[in-house]
Scaffold this motif. Structure first.
Motif, PDB file in Angstrom:
ATOM      1  N   LYS A 195       0.820  -1.220   0.000  1.00  0.00           N
ATOM      2  CA  LYS A 195       0.000   0.000   0.000  1.00  0.00           C
ATOM      3  C   LYS A 195       0.854   1.271   0.000  1.00  0.00           C
ATOM      4  O   LYS A 195       0.394   2.330  -0.408  1.00  0.00           O
ATOM      5  CB  LYS A 195      -0.962   0.008   1.187  1.00  0.00           C
ATOM      6  CG  LYS A 195      -0.309   0.092   2.557  1.00  0.00           C
ATOM      7  CD  LYS A 195      -1.357   0.021   3.650  1.00  0.00           C
ATOM      8  CE  LYS A 195      -0.719   0.018   5.022  1.00  0.00           C
ATOM      9  NZ  LYS A 195      -1.741  -0.212   6.062  1.00  0.00           N
ATOM     10  N   HIS A 196       2.102   1.178   0.477  1.00  0.00           N
ATOM     11  CA  HIS A 196       2.968   2.352   0.512  1.00  0.00           C
ATOM     12  C   HIS A 196       3.927   2.399  -0.681  1.00  0.00           C
ATOM     13  O   HIS A 196       4.741   3.323  -0.791  1.00  0.00           O
ATOM     14  CB  HIS A 196       3.795   2.386   1.803  1.00  0.00           C
ATOM     15  CG  HIS A 196       2.967   2.575   3.023  1.00  0.00           C
ATOM     16  ND1 HIS A 196       2.217   3.711   3.243  1.00  0.00           N
ATOM     17  CD2 HIS A 196       2.734   1.759   4.080  1.00  0.00           C
ATOM     18  CE1 HIS A 196       1.575   3.594   4.383  1.00  0.00           C
ATOM     19  NE2 HIS A 196       1.861   2.412   4.924  1.00  0.00           N
ATOM     20  N   CYS A 197       3.821   1.424  -1.566  1.00  0.00           N
ATOM     21  CA  CYS A 197       4.751   1.364  -2.692  1.00  0.00           C
ATOM     22  C   CYS A 197       3.987   1.378  -4.020  1.00  0.00           C
ATOM     23  O   CYS A 197       3.500   2.427  -4.446  1.00  0.00           O
ATOM     24  CB  CYS A 197       5.624   0.107  -2.567  1.00  0.00           C
ATOM     25  SG  CYS A 197       7.006   0.070  -3.730  1.00  0.00           S
ATOM     26  N   CYS A 198       3.834   0.240  -4.620  1.00  0.00           N
ATOM     27  CA  CYS A 198       3.282   0.153  -5.977  1.00  0.00           C
ATOM     28  C   CYS A 198       1.757   0.334  -6.038  1.00  0.00           C
ATOM     29  O   CYS A 198       1.234   0.729  -7.084  1.00  0.00           O
ATOM     30  CB  CYS A 198       3.671  -1.164  -6.632  1.00  0.00           C
ATOM     31  SG  CYS A 198       5.449  -1.247  -7.005  1.00  0.00           S
ATOM     32  N   LEU A 199       1.033   0.072  -4.953  1.00  0.00           N
ATOM     33  CA  LEU A 199      -0.424   0.286  -4.976  1.00  0.00           C
ATOM     34  C   LEU A 199      -0.726   1.752  -5.193  1.00  0.00           C
ATOM     35  O   LEU A 199      -1.643   2.100  -5.934  1.00  0.00           O
ATOM     36  CB  LEU A 199      -1.078  -0.214  -3.679  1.00  0.00           C
ATOM     37  CG  LEU A 199      -2.602  -0.004  -3.596  1.00  0.00           C
ATOM     38  CD1 LEU A 199      -3.307  -0.803  -4.685  1.00  0.00           C
ATOM     39  CD2 LEU A 199      -3.122  -0.405  -2.229  1.00  0.00           C
ATOM     40  N   ALA A 200       0.077   2.626  -4.575  1.00  0.00           N
ATOM     41  CA  ALA A 200      -0.141   4.060  -4.702  1.00  0.00           C
ATOM     42  C   ALA A 200       0.136   4.534  -6.132  1.00  0.00           C
ATOM     43  O   ALA A 200      -0.431   5.534  -6.585  1.00  0.00           O
ATOM     44  CB  ALA A 200       0.759   4.819  -3.728  1.00  0.00           C
ATOM     45  N   LYS A 201       0.978   3.819  -6.882  1.00  0.00           N
ATOM     46  CA  LYS A 201       1.322   4.197  -8.243  1.00  0.00           C
ATOM     47  C   LYS A 201       0.295   3.700  -9.253  1.00  0.00           C
ATOM     48  O   LYS A 201       0.247   4.164 -10.380  1.00  0.00           O
ATOM     49  CB  LYS A 201       2.690   3.638  -8.616  1.00  0.00           C
ATOM     50  CG  LYS A 201       3.808   4.185  -7.769  1.00  0.00           C
ATOM     51  CD  LYS A 201       5.112   3.484  -8.082  1.00  0.00           C
ATOM     52  CE  LYS A 201       6.186   3.857  -7.091  1.00  0.00           C
ATOM     53  NZ  LYS A 201       7.394   3.038  -7.259  1.00  0.00           N
TER      54      LYS A 201
END
Length: 173
Positions: free
Chosen positions: A166-172
């Motif tokens: 959730k703090h890495c690729c999900l936000a992108k």
């Protein structure tokens, strides 16, 4: 289009059936096309309809298509532009109703010197013991389904950063 199959395209006895079943024409689609016996299932009707396209037997196509099956056949002028060459049946699905089925297939042909492929999932129903083509249920190949489980929001990110998803690729995304 004439009501009789075109002789130049007519499948021949003693040769493999155009539908690709591996059987001889006289043991495969010929009895269904000639009305000697009805198609046993939706796949057999699909194969016979492909062979009818190859043979330019438009009357058979008319009588096995549900929207036109009960209406008289009237030939149309002109010849089709696609020459059908090969049929590949990917699957035959029955449903909870014994009178409804789907056939997933690819039909190959040429048009104006260009190779064509029609990939379709077709719906068939049985009315009074006779299978009829009703409609295309899907045009094109089946949607891709990943075999991998979905990454959860709190799982480690699959990119290898060491952060939560959730703090890495999900936000992108």
């Amino acid at each position: 289009m004439s009501s009789a199959p075109s002789q130049s395209h007519q499948p021949k006895r003693g040769f493999p059936c155009p539908c690709g079943s591996g059987q001889l024409f006289e043991a495969c689609c010929e009895p269904v096309l000639s009305g000697q016996r009805p198609a046993a299932d939706a796949e057999q009707l699909m194969r016979a309809r492909f062979t009818a396209h190859v043979a330019h037997d438009f009357k058979f196509l008319h009588t096995t298509y549900r929207p036109t099956a009960a209406t008289p056949y009237v030939p149309e002028e002109g010849e089709p532009t696609v020459t059908w060459t090969k049929l590949v049946v990917h699957g035959h699905e029955t449903t909870a109703s014994p009178d409804k089925a789907f056939v997933d297939f690819s039909a190959y042909g040429t048009e104006a010197g260009t190779d064509k492929v029609l990939h379709e999932k077709a719906e068939f129903i049985r009315v009074n013991g006779t299978w009829l083509y009703t409609r295309e249920a899907r045009l094109g190949p089946a949607p891709y389904k990943s075999a991998l489980p979905k990454t959860g929001r709190n799982d480690p990110c699959p990119c290898g950063s060491g952060k939560k998803y959730k703090h890495c690729c999900l936000a992108k995304a």
